[in-house]
Design a protein around this motif. Structure first.
Motif, mmCIF file in Angstrom:
data_model
loop_
_atom_site.group_PDB
_atom_site.id
_atom_site.type_symbol
_atom_site.label_atom_id
_atom_site.label_comp_id
_atom_site.label_asym_id
_atom_site.label_seq_id
_atom_site.Cartn_x
_atom_site.Cartn_y
_atom_site.Cartn_z
ATOM 1 N N THR A 1 -22.924 -27.133 -96.029
ATOM 2 C CA THR A 1 -21.975 -27.832 -97.135
ATOM 3 C C THR A 1 -20.598 -27.092 -96.878
ATOM 4 O O THR A 1 -19.603 -27.907 -96.937
ATOM 5 C CB THR A 1 -22.473 -27.431 -98.480
ATOM 6 N N TRP A 2 -20.556 -25.981 -96.664
ATOM 7 C CA TRP A 2 -18.954 -25.176 -96.724
ATOM 8 C C TRP A 2 -18.474 -25.654 -95.292
ATOM 9 O O TRP A 2 -17.084 -26.385 -95.560
ATOM 10 C CB TRP A 2 -19.246 -23.763 -96.793
ATOM 11 N N LEU A 3 -19.094 -25.656 -94.333
ATOM 12 C CA LEU A 3 -18.732 -26.102 -93.150
ATOM 13 C C LEU A 3 -18.245 -27.660 -93.150
ATOM 14 O O LEU A 3 -17.048 -28.019 -92.464
ATOM 15 C CB LEU A 3 -19.663 -25.964 -92.035
ATOM 16 N N THR A 4 -18.946 -28.569 -93.439
ATOM 17 C CA THR A 4 -18.835 -29.793 -93.752
ATOM 18 C C THR A 4 -17.434 -30.123 -94.598
ATOM 19 O O THR A 4 -16.724 -30.895 -94.071
ATOM 20 C CB THR A 4 -19.897 -30.633 -94.145
ATOM 21 N N ALA B 1 -8.257 -23.082 -86.454
ATOM 22 C CA ALA B 1 -8.136 -22.917 -88.011
ATOM 23 C C ALA B 1 -9.245 -22.564 -88.715
ATOM 24 O O ALA B 1 -9.676 -21.809 -89.729
ATOM 25 C CB ALA B 1 -7.375 -23.854 -88.726
ATOM 26 N N LEU B 2 -10.489 -23.459 -88.407
ATOM 27 C CA LEU B 2 -11.954 -22.962 -88.652
ATOM 28 C C LEU B 2 -12.512 -21.812 -88.511
ATOM 29 O O LEU B 2 -12.880 -21.165 -89.493
ATOM 30 C CB LEU B 2 -12.920 -24.270 -88.160
ATOM 31 N N CYS B 3 -12.134 -21.124 -87.488
ATOM 32 C CA CYS B 3 -12.564 -19.841 -87.069
ATOM 33 C C CYS B 3 -11.953 -18.947 -88.182
ATOM 34 O O CYS B 3 -12.559 -17.860 -88.538
ATOM 35 C CB CYS B 3 -11.902 -19.482 -85.688
ATOM 36 N N GLU C 1 -13.855 -16.405 -95.184
ATOM 37 C CA GLU C 1 -14.790 -16.636 -96.190
ATOM 38 C C GLU C 1 -15.821 -15.687 -96.153
ATOM 39 O O GLU C 1 -16.707 -15.323 -97.013
ATOM 40 C CB GLU C 1 -15.314 -18.005 -95.795
ATOM 41 N N PHE C 2 -16.236 -15.188 -94.814
ATOM 42 C CA PHE C 2 -17.490 -14.656 -94.756
ATOM 43 C C PHE C 2 -17.502 -13.264 -94.293
ATOM 44 O O PHE C 2 -18.350 -12.239 -94.268
ATOM 45 C CB PHE C 2 -18.475 -15.491 -93.908
ATOM 46 N N GLY C 3 -16.086 -12.826 -94.090
ATOM 47 C CA GLY C 3 -15.916 -11.396 -93.463
ATOM 48 C C GLY C 3 -16.815 -10.931 -92.008
ATOM 49 O O GLY C 3 -17.010 -9.826 -91.968
ATOM 50 N N ILE C 4 -16.831 -12.055 -91.202
ATOM 51 C CA ILE C 4 -17.445 -11.704 -89.759
ATOM 52 C C ILE C 4 -16.307 -12.185 -88.985
ATOM 53 O O ILE C 4 -15.551 -13.246 -89.366
ATOM 54 C CB ILE C 4 -18.937 -12.532 -89.574
ATOM 55 N N GLU C 5 -16.389 -11.399 -87.789
ATOM 56 C CA GLU C 5 -15.272 -12.016 -86.528
ATOM 57 C C GLU C 5 -16.119 -12.686 -85.991
ATOM 58 O O GLU C 5 -17.372 -12.689 -85.278
ATOM 59 C CB GLU C 5 -14.887 -10.860 -86.013
ATOM 60 N N VAL C 6 -15.277 -13.989 -85.422
ATOM 61 C CA VAL C 6 -16.094 -15.070 -84.540
ATOM 62 C C VAL C 6 -15.023 -15.260 -83.294
ATOM 63 O O VAL C 6 -13.888 -14.883 -83.231
ATOM 64 C CB VAL C 6 -16.198 -16.536 -85.243
ATOM 65 N N GLU C 7 -15.589 -15.962 -82.139
ATOM 66 C CA GLU C 7 -14.801 -15.982 -80.908
ATOM 67 C C GLU C 7 -13.911 -17.509 -81.486
ATOM 68 O O GLU C 7 -14.408 -18.252 -82.222
ATOM 69 C CB GLU C 7 -15.789 -16.433 -80.003
ATOM 70 N N GLU D 1 -27.259 -16.459 -88.631
ATOM 71 C CA GLU D 1 -27.763 -15.400 -88.018
ATOM 72 C C GLU D 1 -26.910 -14.115 -88.207
ATOM 73 O O GLU D 1 -27.266 -12.957 -88.240
ATOM 74 C CB GLU D 1 -28.013 -15.688 -86.503
ATOM 75 N N ARG D 2 -25.746 -14.492 -87.739
ATOM 76 C CA ARG D 2 -24.676 -13.524 -87.955
ATOM 77 C C ARG D 2 -24.562 -12.762 -89.421
ATOM 78 O O ARG D 2 -24.485 -11.772 -89.615
ATOM 79 C CB ARG D 2 -23.192 -14.200 -87.736
ATOM 80 N N LEU D 3 -24.698 -13.424 -90.279
ATOM 81 C CA LEU D 3 -24.687 -13.081 -91.745
ATOM 82 C C LEU D 3 -25.967 -12.146 -92.052
ATOM 83 O O LEU D 3 -26.117 -11.545 -92.913
ATOM 84 C CB LEU D 3 -24.557 -14.094 -92.826
ATOM 85 N N ALA D 4 -27.069 -12.633 -91.451
ATOM 86 C CA ALA D 4 -28.444 -11.799 -91.603
ATOM 87 C C ALA D 4 -28.216 -10.431 -90.744
ATOM 88 O O ALA D 4 -29.133 -9.793 -90.763
ATOM 89 C CB ALA D 4 -29.613 -12.618 -91.180
#
Length: 86
Positions: free
Chosen positions: A10-13, A45-47, A53-59, A78-81
């Motif tokens: 939902t958030w991504l959409t 921008a989505l990155c 939003e989630f406090g994780i680093e993404v490529e 998976e990353r959040l878990a």
């Protein structure tokens, strides 16, 4: 943080619909984002949005490596878990 796969979808959409200036209900979770015309500037921008939003680093290639809402949500879940990223 206890975020479900549906919460992530939902958030991504919502974010993708915002960038594309279309209603969220027109975004299908299994259609490649590039087919909707998501440009690289919005993919980057989505990155940033994900990181904020989630406090994780993404490529920076996140949206290209995981090209659908379903794929993105699965990776983030998976990353959040705490599971290793694919």
């Amino acid at each position: 943080m206890n975020t479900t796969a549906q919460d992530l979808k939902t958030w991504l959409t919502d974010r993708i619909a915002f960038y594309l200036e279309v209603p969220a209900d027109t975004i299908s979770p299994d259609v490649k984002l590039v087919e909707y015309g998501l440009e690289s500037v919005y993919a980057l921008a989505l990155c940033g949005d994900v990181e904020d939003e989630f406090g994780i680093e993404v490529e920076p290639t996140l949206a290209w490596d995981h090209p659908t809402v379903d794929a993105l949500a699965q990776l983030l879940e998976e990353r959040l878990a705490g599971a290793p990223a694919a």
